[in-house]
Design an enzyme around this catalytic site. Structure first.
Site, mmCIF file in Angstrom:
data_model
loop_
_atom_site.group_PDB
_atom_site.id
_atom_site.type_symbol
_atom_site.label_atom_id
_atom_site.label_comp_id
_atom_site.label_asym_id
_atom_site.label_seq_id
_atom_site.Cartn_x
_atom_site.Cartn_y
_atom_site.Cartn_z
ATOM 1 N N ASP A 1 -16.743 -32.618 -13.124
ATOM 2 C CA ASP A 1 -15.776 -32.018 -12.188
ATOM 3 C C ASP A 1 -15.343 -33.098 -11.189
ATOM 4 O O ASP A 1 -15.416 -34.281 -11.529
ATOM 5 C CB ASP A 1 -16.417 -30.792 -11.509
ATOM 6 C CG ASP A 1 -15.369 -29.758 -11.127
ATOM 7 O OD1 ASP A 1 -14.436 -30.114 -10.389
ATOM 8 O OD2 ASP A 1 -15.472 -28.594 -11.558
ATOM 9 N N HIS B 1 -12.956 -35.276 -12.536
ATOM 10 C CA HIS B 1 -11.646 -34.742 -12.167
ATOM 11 C C HIS B 1 -11.033 -35.506 -11.005
ATOM 12 O O HIS B 1 -10.116 -35.032 -10.359
ATOM 13 C CB HIS B 1 -11.747 -33.249 -11.855
ATOM 14 C CG HIS B 1 -12.146 -32.424 -13.042
ATOM 15 N ND1 HIS B 1 -12.244 -31.058 -13.002
ATOM 16 C CD2 HIS B 1 -12.457 -32.783 -14.309
ATOM 17 C CE1 HIS B 1 -12.621 -30.615 -14.206
ATOM 18 N NE2 HIS B 1 -12.756 -31.651 -15.011
#
Ligand SMILES: *[C@@H]1O[C@H](CO)[C@@H](O)[C@H](O)[C@H]1NC(C)=O
Ligand SMILES: *[C@@H]1O[C@H](CO)[C@@H](O)[C@H](O)[C@H]1NC(C)=O
Ligand SMILES: *[C@@H]1O[C@H](CO)[C@@H](O)[C@H](O)[C@H]1NC(C)=O
Ligand SMILES: *[C@@H]1O[C@H](CO)[C@@H](O)[C@H](O)[C@H]1NC(C)=O
Length: 395
Positions: A221, A244
């Site tokens: 993430d 991310h």
């Protein structure tokens, strides 16, 4: 409870038995192994860590908790509270701290290891292995699973230095800094697989004066996420990927929300990440804002959305009645951002219809896609572009 732990209930005796002072520095050291912790990773060492902390905390001298080489099982959620500590606390970790293989033992707690209300804390070295894979598999199977614990959280604390700590395979986030002031994280190494769910690297929220320096983060993430109420943040010499990217947000979920301001992100490398530099806000009414952000000397390699502002965030069109973000974004500078995009659109600034972005500055932004020029897409974004631009500015 072992006999040493029992005798340690009598504080002064404990000092005599376990405080090893170095006269020249007057630092007392409380060694978890000498207090009873086993270094083979099989016996729960929680109580010995907590005892060492309590003794160091009660010490009139500067005191440290020492974790020698070896593997130590911490099979419950533990809280190191600094409320009664007399001096700066030091934790030197030469070993690895492992979570239980049965994830349920910690997965319903917010944090596996929590530092709360500490005024003055140095942590050096150490590895945290939360063994998150079994919980990720549960989540992937579609069964009902607990949310998972953040591996280490710093809450309501100030004057913190964390140096050389490694965190791998967290159940949820690897690290949280929440309601803290003056916190420096340096030489941090974080790793979890690209497909591990919600394993954010470092999340900072409601905190002032946090710096993240010389660190390597690869996760499933956000490598670093900046939540509401984060002021005077400095991020430098960090590499991110997989993951991310570096994200401000999600912001603007709450109607009354403190803003993000004075953020510098400098000399950062993003490789094979979903996003590069992202600002994301819910399409909801909010008093939130983002202002005075500098992204400088950023290298991108194969990043899907290198520069992104998304103020239309509303997954499944749920809970966003007006579908317009109230978060005001201003004075965001992108200076010397270069490298490669994994998609043709390298720059996408989708700002709020009611509160357009202002003071966006693009300077020497050069991003290519398969050796070709990239494109930019803007809505409700105002500002200036200068220097060499590829894509051509859409401001
Ligand atoms: C250590 O403590 C002793 C006795 O309290 C004191 O005399 C000495 O100055 C201290 N040393 C340092 C380096 O603080
Ligand atoms: C710490 O200092 C206080 C006050 O000077 C004293 O009462 C206490 O006994 C000391 N504690 C230890 C463990 O030496
Ligand atoms: C951080 O600073 C703010 C503003 O000065 C203050 O209100 C808050 O209590 C401080 N928090 C800590 C943990 O020191
Ligand atoms: C933001 O940075 C500026 C310039 O360094 C400083 O004057 C200002 O006080 C900072 N804002 C906050 C809220 O600390």
């Amino acid at each position: 409870m072992s006999s040493t732990a029992i005798s340690c209930l009598v504080m002064t005796l404990c000092f005599t038995l376990f405080a090893h002072s170095t006269y020249s520095q007057n630092i007392s050291s409380f060694n978890v192994q000498k207090l009873g912790a086993k270094a083979d990773g099989t016996l729960d060492a929680s109580q010995f860590f907590l005892t060492a902390w309590r003794l160091a905390c009660a010490s009139n001298n500067s005191a440290q908790v020492y974790v020698p080489p070896g593997r130590y099982l911490i099979s419950t959620a533990v809280v190191f509270s600094g409320y009664y500590c007399k001096r700066t606390m030091v934790m030197r970790i030469d070993g690895t701290i492992v979570a239980p293989t049965n994830y349920n033992l910690i997965a319903n707690s917010e944090n596996w290891i929590k530092f709360d209300n500490v005024r003055g804390l140095y942590i050096t070295g150490g590895t945290l292995d939360a063994q998150g894979a079994a919980l990720w598999a549960c989540k992937a199977s579609g069964k009902t699973c607990p949310q998972g614990a953040t591996s280490v959280g710093f809450y309501s604390s100030r004057n913190i230095v964390v140096s050389g700590l490694r965190s791998i395979n967290s159940q949820m986030f690897h690290m949280i800094v929440y309601k803290c002031n003056n916190t420096k994280l340096q030489g941090i190494k974080i790793s979890a697989p690209a497909d591990s769910p919600n394993t954010d690297g470092i999340h900072v929220q409601l905190s002032t004066g946090v710096s993240i320096l010389s660190s390597q983060i690869g996760t499933g993430d956000d490598c670093i996420s900046i939540g509401p109420g984060t002021v005077n943040t400095w991020i430098e010499s960090v590499s991110c990927g997989p993951g991310h990217g570096i994200s401000i947000g999600s912001l603007g979920w709450d109607l009354q929300e403190p803003g993000v301001q004075n953020l510098t992100v400098k000399t950062v490398t993003l490789r094979d990440t979903d996003n590069g530099l992202r600002i994301k806000t819910w399409a909801r009414s909010s008093t939130g804002f983002v202002k005075n952000v500098l992204f400088q000397h950023i290298a991108m390699g194969n990043v899907r959305n290198p520069i992104l502002i998304d103020q239309d965030y509303c997954p499944n069109n749920l809970n966003c009645p007006g579908q317009v973000s109230g978060v005001k974004i201003s004075n965001v500078i992108y200076q010397d951002v270069h490298g490669t995009s994994a998609t043709p659109v390298a720059l996408s600034l989708q700002c709020s219809r009611d509160y357009p972005c202002s003071g966006i500055r693009l300077e020497d932004v050069v991003l290519t896609y398969n050796g070709l020029p990239t494109t930019a897409s803007c809505s409700y974004a105002a500002g200036t572009a200068s220097g060499v631009m590829n894509p051509t500015s859409c401001l």
